[in-house]
Design a protein around this motif. Structure first.
Motif, PDB file in Angstrom:
ATOM      1  N   MET D  98       0.867  -1.171   0.000  1.00  0.00           N
ATOM      2  CA  MET D  98       0.000   0.000   0.000  1.00  0.00           C
ATOM      3  C   MET D  98       0.905   1.222   0.000  1.00  0.00           C
ATOM      4  SD  MET D  98      -2.504  -1.324   3.045  1.00  0.00           S
ATOM      5  CE  MET D  98      -3.343  -2.918   2.892  1.00  0.00           C
ATOM      6  N   ALA D  99       0.582   2.188  -0.836  1.00  0.00           N
ATOM      7  CA  ALA D  99       1.453   3.362  -0.891  1.00  0.00           C
ATOM      8  C   ALA D  99       0.658   4.556  -1.362  1.00  0.00           C
ATOM      9  CB  ALA D  99       2.636   3.100  -1.825  1.00  0.00           C
ATOM     10  N   GLY D 100       1.211   5.717  -1.098  1.00  0.00           N
ATOM     11  CA  GLY D 100       0.561   6.953  -1.510  1.00  0.00           C
ATOM     12  C   GLY D 100       0.889   8.069  -0.551  1.00  0.00           C
ATOM     13  N   PRO D 101       0.318   9.233  -0.807  1.00  0.00           N
ATOM     14  CA  PRO D 101       0.638  10.395   0.014  1.00  0.00           C
ATOM     15  C   PRO D 101      -0.068  10.313   1.363  1.00  0.00           C
ATOM     16  CG  PRO D 101      -1.058  10.962  -1.567  1.00  0.00           C
ATOM     17  CD  PRO D 101      -0.653   9.545  -1.870  1.00  0.00           C
ATOM     18  N   VAL D 268       2.696  -3.427   8.271  1.00  0.00           N
ATOM     19  CA  VAL D 268       3.593  -2.507   8.995  1.00  0.00           C
ATOM     20  C   VAL D 268       3.683  -1.190   8.242  1.00  0.00           C
ATOM     21  CG1 VAL D 268       6.006  -2.132   9.700  1.00  0.00           C
ATOM     22  CG2 VAL D 268       4.907  -4.342  10.103  1.00  0.00           C
ATOM     23  N   ASP D 269       3.695  -0.109   9.004  1.00  0.00           N
ATOM     24  CA  ASP D 269       3.838   1.241   8.464  1.00  0.00           C
ATOM     25  C   ASP D 269       5.202   1.802   8.885  1.00  0.00           C
ATOM     26  OD1 ASP D 269       3.870   3.963   8.027  1.00  0.00           O
ATOM     27  OD2 ASP D 269       1.842   4.328   8.745  1.00  0.00           O
ATOM     28  N   PRO D 270       6.239   1.586   8.071  1.00  0.00           N
ATOM     29  CA  PRO D 270       7.569   2.059   8.479  1.00  0.00           C
ATOM     30  C   PRO D 270       7.725   3.571   8.321  1.00  0.00           C
ATOM     31  CG  PRO D 270       7.696   0.978   6.335  1.00  0.00           C
ATOM     32  CD  PRO D 270       6.269   0.856   6.798  1.00  0.00           C
ATOM     33  N   SER D 271       6.798   4.221   7.638  1.00  0.00           N
ATOM     34  CA  SER D 271       6.911   5.670   7.450  1.00  0.00           C
ATOM     35  C   SER D 271       6.589   6.401   8.745  1.00  0.00           C
ATOM     36  CB  SER D 271       5.984   6.131   6.321  1.00  0.00           C
ATOM     37  OG  SER D 271       6.254   5.418   5.132  1.00  0.00           O
ATOM     38  N   HIS D 272       5.383   6.148   9.303  1.00  0.00           N
ATOM     39  CA  HIS D 272       5.066   6.749  10.601  1.00  0.00           C
ATOM     40  C   HIS D 272       5.893   6.097  11.702  1.00  0.00           C
ATOM     41  CE1 HIS D 272       1.546   8.171   8.385  1.00  0.00           C
ATOM     42  NE2 HIS D 272       1.500   9.129   9.268  1.00  0.00           N
ATOM     43  N   GLY D 273       6.221   4.839  11.502  1.00  0.00           N
ATOM     44  CA  GLY D 273       6.948   4.107  12.531  1.00  0.00           C
ATOM     45  C   GLY D 273       8.322   4.685  12.816  1.00  0.00           C
ATOM     46  N   LYS D 278      14.901   7.957   5.449  1.00  0.00           N
ATOM     47  CA  LYS D 278      16.088   7.118   5.246  1.00  0.00           C
ATOM     48  C   LYS D 278      15.993   5.775   5.966  1.00  0.00           C
ATOM     49  CE  LYS D 278      19.726  10.492   4.320  1.00  0.00           C
ATOM     50  NZ  LYS D 278      20.960  11.112   4.866  1.00  0.00           N
ATOM     51  N   LEU D 279      15.101   5.686   6.931  1.00  0.00           N
ATOM     52  CA  LEU D 279      14.946   4.421   7.659  1.00  0.00           C
ATOM     53  C   LEU D 279      13.815   3.566   7.103  1.00  0.00           C
ATOM     54  CD1 LEU D 279      15.410   5.754  11.319  1.00  0.00           C
ATOM     55  CD2 LEU D 279      17.123   4.653   9.867  1.00  0.00           C
ATOM     56  N   VAL D 280      13.044   4.120   6.164  1.00  0.00           N
ATOM     57  CA  VAL D 280      11.853   3.399   5.690  1.00  0.00           C
ATOM     58  C   VAL D 280      12.228   2.104   4.959  1.00  0.00           C
ATOM     59  CG1 VAL D 280       9.872   3.515   4.119  1.00  0.00           C
ATOM     60  CG2 VAL D 280      10.379   5.437   5.643  1.00  0.00           C
ATOM     61  N   GLY D 294       2.216  -7.300   4.800  1.00  0.00           N
ATOM     62  CA  GLY D 294       2.121  -6.168   3.897  1.00  0.00           C
ATOM     63  C   GLY D 294       2.787  -4.944   4.477  1.00  0.00           C
ATOM     64  N   LEU D 295       2.840  -3.910   3.654  1.00  0.00           N
ATOM     65  CA  LEU D 295       3.499  -2.656   4.021  1.00  0.00           C
ATOM     66  C   LEU D 295       2.593  -1.518   3.594  1.00  0.00           C
ATOM     67  CD1 LEU D 295       7.004  -3.503   2.531  1.00  0.00           C
ATOM     68  CD2 LEU D 295       6.461  -3.396   4.982  1.00  0.00           C
ATOM     69  N   ILE D 296       2.596  -0.449   4.383  1.00  0.00           N
ATOM     70  CA  ILE D 296       1.883   0.764   3.991  1.00  0.00           C
ATOM     71  C   ILE D 296       2.885   1.908   4.088  1.00  0.00           C
ATOM     72  CG2 ILE D 296       0.834   0.974   6.304  1.00  0.00           C
ATOM     73  CD1 ILE D 296      -1.599   2.273   4.841  1.00  0.00           C
ATOM     74  N   ILE D 297       3.134   2.542   2.970  1.00  0.00           N
ATOM     75  CA  ILE D 297       4.295   3.429   2.857  1.00  0.00           C
ATOM     76  C   ILE D 297       3.880   4.771   2.276  1.00  0.00           C
ATOM     77  CG2 ILE D 297       6.471   3.702   1.591  1.00  0.00           C
ATOM     78  CD1 ILE D 297       6.877   0.683   1.977  1.00  0.00           C
ATOM     79  N   GLU D 298       4.416   5.831   2.886  1.00  0.00           N
ATOM     80  CA  GLU D 298       4.147   7.157   2.346  1.00  0.00           C
ATOM     81  C   GLU D 298       5.052   7.451   1.171  1.00  0.00           C
ATOM     82  OE1 GLU D 298       2.815   9.661   6.200  1.00  0.00           O
ATOM     83  OE2 GLU D 298       3.936  10.732   4.638  1.00  0.00           O
ATOM     84  N   VAL D 299       4.428   7.765   0.050  1.00  0.00           N
ATOM     85  CA  VAL D 299       5.175   8.135  -1.152  1.00  0.00           C
ATOM     86  C   VAL D 299       4.532   9.419  -1.659  1.00  0.00           C
ATOM     87  CG1 VAL D 299       5.820   7.476  -3.502  1.00  0.00           C
ATOM     88  CG2 VAL D 299       5.576   5.720  -1.725  1.00  0.00           C
ATOM     89  N   HIS D 300       5.331  10.323  -2.081  1.00  0.00           N
ATOM     90  CA  HIS D 300       4.789  11.589  -2.572  1.00  0.00           C
ATOM     91  C   HIS D 300       5.504  11.883  -3.881  1.00  0.00           C
ATOM     92  CE1 HIS D 300       3.549  15.786  -2.647  1.00  0.00           C
ATOM     93  NE2 HIS D 300       2.647  15.458  -1.746  1.00  0.00           N
TER      94      HIS D 300
END
Lengths: 339, 339, 339, 339
Positions: D98-101, D268-273, D278-280, D294-300
């Motif tokens: 899962m990804a997005g802004p 897991v949400d490594p962006s907020h986590g 750089k750690l994502v 699965g993963l949920i990641i902030e991408v812009h």
């Protein structure tokens, strides 16, 4: 260093601070905002700490811009530090596998453990001869007898020995037997001990304190390096949080962060980090994926007979399976584990 | 000790555990529920720790029913321990007031501080000659020179000296000069140091570690007492939490709890506990209301010149006002502060 | 706002950022150090948040200099807010005493509780009709029937009613019966609920979240005030830490800090804050000494029959003694409790 | 349930408790030790909670032996739950990306983001239309307009939509547009909201609260399932600790533990986590190794223009690289990511 003056700071207070800083031979850069004045200090933050800025009239707070690390960061040494432990490297492509019982209990148990973990893929034997224990009534280790058993196990297996040193008095004798000196979590800020091992010519495995920030861990490494010993291995072993399902909360983002900030090798202890043997294998794999250079794992030939920490020890069979899984992960990461 | 067997434990596993326990000379009491079997162990938990129960087949978890404290609790000694520090008591009706600079910086500063805090109501002078510091590049204390200055300040004012001991090597020399030996938060589980001060005939002020539970603090005291030194003063100085407005989170419920569990005196350090001088006075009063037997407070003749921790030091004037307020609180609590 | 550029930031990156800021109509002040360049932004931080500074090339970090609080701080309103709850004040000289059972269980229990806590000195009756519970299988409250019982208890005793509102749907009906609307710790950042009670003309008792910083608590109050309801009472009820002797760690330095930062009244809940009835009395006294304007305490006519949280409830007798002790502390602090 | 009686409990108190339990139709099993008596209760712990045991005379503490989970555990359903989100599975062999802004800002930004993350390997588009924000003065989302943009992005790309629901009022409208309803960390114990989404026939992505234990997270899932919605995805997104290098401490042992305890998928949400882009990537890989589904990641598309959380967003290029690395890790784990 930035000095944020309070809204109500008087001009005389601002000038007083500027004078104090300039007396130390530093330059300032003053920035007046709508609400607050900010004094930027140009020059070493080590000099400015001679002035108790936060206690001075008109000062709201100070903000440190640069850290005072000298030796641990990639600014000092951009490339990875690879430590040679009598022929086995830590911090290179190869993942270092350390395994063994929590405490040295007897020669038979230790030799058996050593042979089993070697078969499983370990290159280092871990085991405590001096054991720091919460209660004075708990088993405190076999001390020098334990060290001799460790040396015997090395002789029989070729494994390198990692064992804990708990005070500066016994550091020389531990150094006589060990290949790697371990500093435990409770001693991470035992600065006398850090200085003592900094003067010994042996690699040091420095465990993160239970409530130590990354910055404090790096400064602890800095203590050791500042005495001349640059062979420091950082070890994440879990921090103390509100969560009580696990014994500690293994902070793997610390591993990723330390690898970015520092050139030193970083290893992970998933056994103490979780306190539950069923979580050791997944967290070992996760540690490698986060960038760890090695693992230190409790294995006991028969966990049912271990004198301490039995519940977090792996059986030799589980350890073998863990290493096999880690081999695949290491390959996926472009690293390797030689069996 | 209760042993909770897992749902799927086999009868043979239950019997195996019972046999192991009985071999140690202990009795068991087995309770079969609808879902799980529970084995109660009757007898000393110190003996049962020889068996790694949690690693044994069929065991879900173990639950400790009794603690292993021997000396620190009111079970051992119901009445309050009152410690006589060369004529000044800690733990009786009178609230002990300790004050002074964080670090000994110079004889003049120290003598001035001593006179000012004595005027303000202190009976003890605090000040570090050996300073454990996060960074190896920070000021580490005047060491023996500092101790001599403390002794000189005692001579001039009659105040009792509280100063930190940071390793077992320097413990004898610190003991030569100090009236009370302080163990810092970072050394609370430096078990070698605890044993060393346990062998010295001087009261020990034991600070709670940054992430130490009450149980760990009590076991640290137990280490000292187990060596023969029963004059231990417990000190709450803030724990590490997520809150960053304060330097630490001062845990005053620990004070109330420790007074209920233990016979030892408990004092509070609101200076390190909050890290903000504006919070020191309200938290000092709150500490007394929670049951504290004393306070240890950073006071600096001129906080603007302090070499460390300036922002949490009180001015002598603020200290005087704090003590006056505390006198009223102490009276409301049926205790007293003699000025 | 200060923008710390990284060591390696290029001049073009610095200029890019300056341009972006100036496009928003703000001014900058650039300070070039030996190592790093710092850009100070002069003007509102609310405007600057439109630019994602920390993600821009060359930016190391940003530092906020001013907070965005508008209404909660003493900058907005220097004098204490005193809230009039239908004739009883909170935040003035008089300490507000709120007491009662955790949950409303029956009319008889509630009327009895109300009479007993009134006798003991309470001016407010607390009791939950809607209960947020960790497990869906736990007792969830009597809902509107409970509210009616609370109204009946008010009728019989004159006590003001404090009761929890758990969602915006039921807020109007709770407001119909209650004198003070309580927002529980788990809802402190339920922003829809905060907005809902902000539109109701009733005082709000806002409990600090289990892991909420002071800043987050103040912003939660700001949500309520921003909707027009300025009658907010802040409540410290313990935060979550590693310590497990107490249910939570009661953070009394938060009380002292909130009283310094904000003009709003602050009360303390030592019952949930400790989870142990034996610690309630000392922590209630300590809360007052730290500057609290009131206490909210669980009292149950017969704790042995309480449907929830029995272990932290006081008996009426223990509550009476607690209030008597608090009267003395209040006097020592120049405040009062009218019995 | 075990009831540990205190050392000083009287026989009459023991009998009183036994009577109370037996009145509820439960059986007891009494075990008298040398020091303490233990009463084992045989039968449902849900019934026993009607008695306030811990407040009863003579009771020291109670110990829960079985949990009250009904639906979330592998006892209830041994095999993994695989959730079908309109043709895309979560919880099977395939890792869900899962990804997005963070927030939906405009249609152009969103469509661009959707296309870029789809190219990178995502099957789900994340983006908030309703944004819970600490300060009432921060951007609160485009609300229904944002939902429409998400639906438009789905139309154009085929990605499934994951978006947050912040209260029960707006739940139906969010459900109209979303494929997966997200419950944010601050709402994990907003029990009204949990019940509301439990009644909606859409998968729910439930984020762990900032200071929620695993047990509380599982009970929150239980609230949703208890209303009939069994399609719950658990999400680890970091907990609050003392460490301030990272925004939160990502607790990957929680992932391993949840997979062992529960049959529900875990992402897991490594962006907020971590709060640091750089750690994502390392933490995303570590999450898979720990067992995440699965993963949920902030991408812009351009992090420099993001309205919130810019510093933790990945660029599309970094996201592509992350997914490529994750493909290798997934293979090493016997799972897969289909690009």
């Amino acid at each position: 260093m930035l000095i944020i003056m309070s809204k109500t700071a008087k001009q005389s207070q601002i000038e007083n601070i500027i004078n104090r800083i300039e007396e130390l031979g530093l330059k300032v850069h003053v920035s007046k905002g709508d609400v607050k004045t900010i004094i930027g200090v140009i020059g070493s933050e080590r000099i400015i700490t001679q002035i108790p800025l936060e206690a001075m009239h008109g000062v709201e707070k100070t903000i440190s811009i640069t850290s005072n690390y000298q030796l641990v960061t990639r600014d000092f040494k951009p490339e990875n530090t690879v430590i040679d432990v009598n022929g086995v490297e830590i911090g290179g492509l190869e993942i270092a596998i350390m395994a063994g019982p929590c405490a040295v209990e007897s020669l038979e148990q230790l030799i058996l453990s050593a042979k089993l973990v070697k078969e499983g893929g370990a290159k280092f034997l871990r085991g405590g001869a001096y054991k720091p224990r919460t209660s004075p009534y708990s088993f405190q280790g076999l001390e020098e007898d334990g060290l001799k058993m460790l040396a015997k196990a090395r002789e029989e297996t070729g494994l390198k020995i990692v064992t804990e040193v708990i005070d500066s008095e016994s550091a020389p004798i531990v150094a006589e037997y060990a290949d790697v000196l371990q500093i435990g979590a409770r001693n991470m800020q035992n600065f006398q001990l850090l200085k003592a091992v900094g003067k010994i010519n042996k690699p040091v495995l420095l465990k993160r304190g239970l409530a130590a920030t990354l910055s404090e861990l790096l400064y602890a490494a800095e203590y050791i390096m500042n005495e001349g010993n640059y062979n420091v291995i950082l070890c994440e072993r879990g921090i103390r949080t509100f969560e009580d399902y696990t014994r500690n909360t293994l902070d793997l983002s610390a591993v990723a962060a330390l690898k970015q900030i520092s050139h030193l090798p970083v290893i992970v202890d998933p056994s103490h980090g979780t306190g539950r043997w069923k979580l050791v294998a997944p967290m070992a794999k996760a540690a490698l994926a986060a960038g760890a250079d090695g693992l230190i794992i409790e294995v006991h030939p028969n966990p049912e007979d271990a004198l301490s920490d039995g519940a977090q020890s792996l059986t030799p069979e589980n350890f073998n399976n863990l290493v096999k899984d880690c081999v695949l992960i290491a390959e996926a990461l472009g690293r390797k584990i030689t069996l």
